[in-house]
Design an enzyme around this catalytic site. Structure first.
Site, PDB file in Angstrom:
ATOM      1  N   CYS A  95       0.859  -1.179   0.000  1.00  0.00           N
ATOM      2  CA  CYS A  95       0.000   0.000   0.000  1.00  0.00           C
ATOM      3  C   CYS A  95       0.899   1.234   0.000  1.00  0.00           C
ATOM      4  CB  CYS A  95      -0.882  -0.019   1.247  1.00  0.00           C
ATOM      5  SG  CYS A  95      -1.977   1.399   1.377  1.00  0.00           S
ATOM      6  N   HIS A 137      -9.153  -3.589  -2.420  1.00  0.00           N
ATOM      7  CA  HIS A 137      -8.200  -2.859  -1.577  1.00  0.00           C
ATOM      8  C   HIS A 137      -8.562  -1.364  -1.543  1.00  0.00           C
ATOM      9  CE1 HIS A 137      -3.813  -2.004  -0.336  1.00  0.00           C
ATOM     10  NE2 HIS A 137      -4.318  -0.812  -0.588  1.00  0.00           N
ATOM     11  N   GLU A 138      -8.828  -0.792  -2.728  1.00  0.00           N
ATOM     12  CA  GLU A 138      -9.113   0.648  -2.798  1.00  0.00           C
ATOM     13  C   GLU A 138     -10.472   0.982  -2.206  1.00  0.00           C
ATOM     14  OE1 GLU A 138      -6.606   2.375  -3.345  1.00  0.00           O
ATOM     15  OE2 GLU A 138      -5.381   0.808  -4.247  1.00  0.00           O
ATOM     16  N   HIS A 141     -10.186   1.390   1.426  1.00  0.00           N
ATOM     17  CA  HIS A 141      -9.666   2.706   1.837  1.00  0.00           C
ATOM     18  C   HIS A 141     -10.799   3.716   2.050  1.00  0.00           C
ATOM     19  CE1 HIS A 141      -5.329   2.624   1.859  1.00  0.00           C
ATOM     20  NE2 HIS A 141      -5.250   2.064   0.678  1.00  0.00           N
TER      21      HIS A 141
HETATM   22 ZN    ZN Z   1      -3.643   1.082  -0.079  1.00  0.00          ZN
END
Ligand code: ZN
Length: 175
Positions: A95, A137-138, A141
């Site tokens: 990341c 993953h995004e 966030h």
């Molecule tokens: Zn990340």
């Protein structure tokens, strides 16, 4: 534009902005387009495959990605939602907000992402493998979730020192 695009930079753990839940994007204007171009630039500079707005300190629901490094593979997702998912597969992830951290994360193998483009038009994409992983993953966030929350016990031990160094670095930059 209200935020200076040139001054945008990638923020690192444990910046508290990485833990906030982001708000939906409501303005589909030139500023939004310029912001996503700047985010793609920062992502490329960092050799990343994805970058979410909170990683540049903006608490808005959008991310950019490019899984191959080819400019034609630049993708922008505004107000993304994972609307379906299948399978489960473990893979290593890093990341840009956690330099030096690489951990195994279990994710859905395939997922359907519903999002809007820069004009606010809704689109739906079926993704799998690396692209599905990046989208998950995004999207994490945007909800204040980091790979630290999804790693197993052995990675928890292995990353301890790196995380402590990032914490010390954050503190010394703050004071
Ligand atoms: Zn990340």
């Amino acid at each position: 534009m209200s935020i200076g695009l040139d001054t945008l930079r990638i923020i690192h753990y444990p910046d508290p902005r990485l833990r906030d839940k982001c708000a939906p994007v409501t303005m589909f204007d030139d500023d939004l387009a310029a912001l996503t171009q700047r985010m793609l630039e920062l992502m490329r500079d960092g050799n990343g495959v994805g970058l979410a707005a909170p990683q540049v300190g903006l608490l808005q629901r959008l991310f950019v990605m490019n899984h191959s490094g080819e400019p034609s593979d630049d993708r922008i997702f505004v107000n993304p939602r994972i609307t379906d998912q299948h399978g489960s597969v473990e893979g290593e992830e890093g990341c840009l907000s956690l330099p030096g951290v690489h951990v195994a994360v279990r994710r859905a193998k395939q997922c359907v992402v519903t999002a809007q483009d820069l004009d606010g038009r809704e689109f739906v994409v079926q993704t799998e493998d690396l692209i599905a992983r990046i989208c998950q993953h995004e999207t994490d966030h945007l909800n204040g979730v980091l790979i630290l929350d999804r790693m197993g016990p052995s990675d928890r031990i292995a990353t301890k020192q790196t995380l402590r160094a990032l914490e010390d670095n954050y503190k010394s930059n703050e004071s």
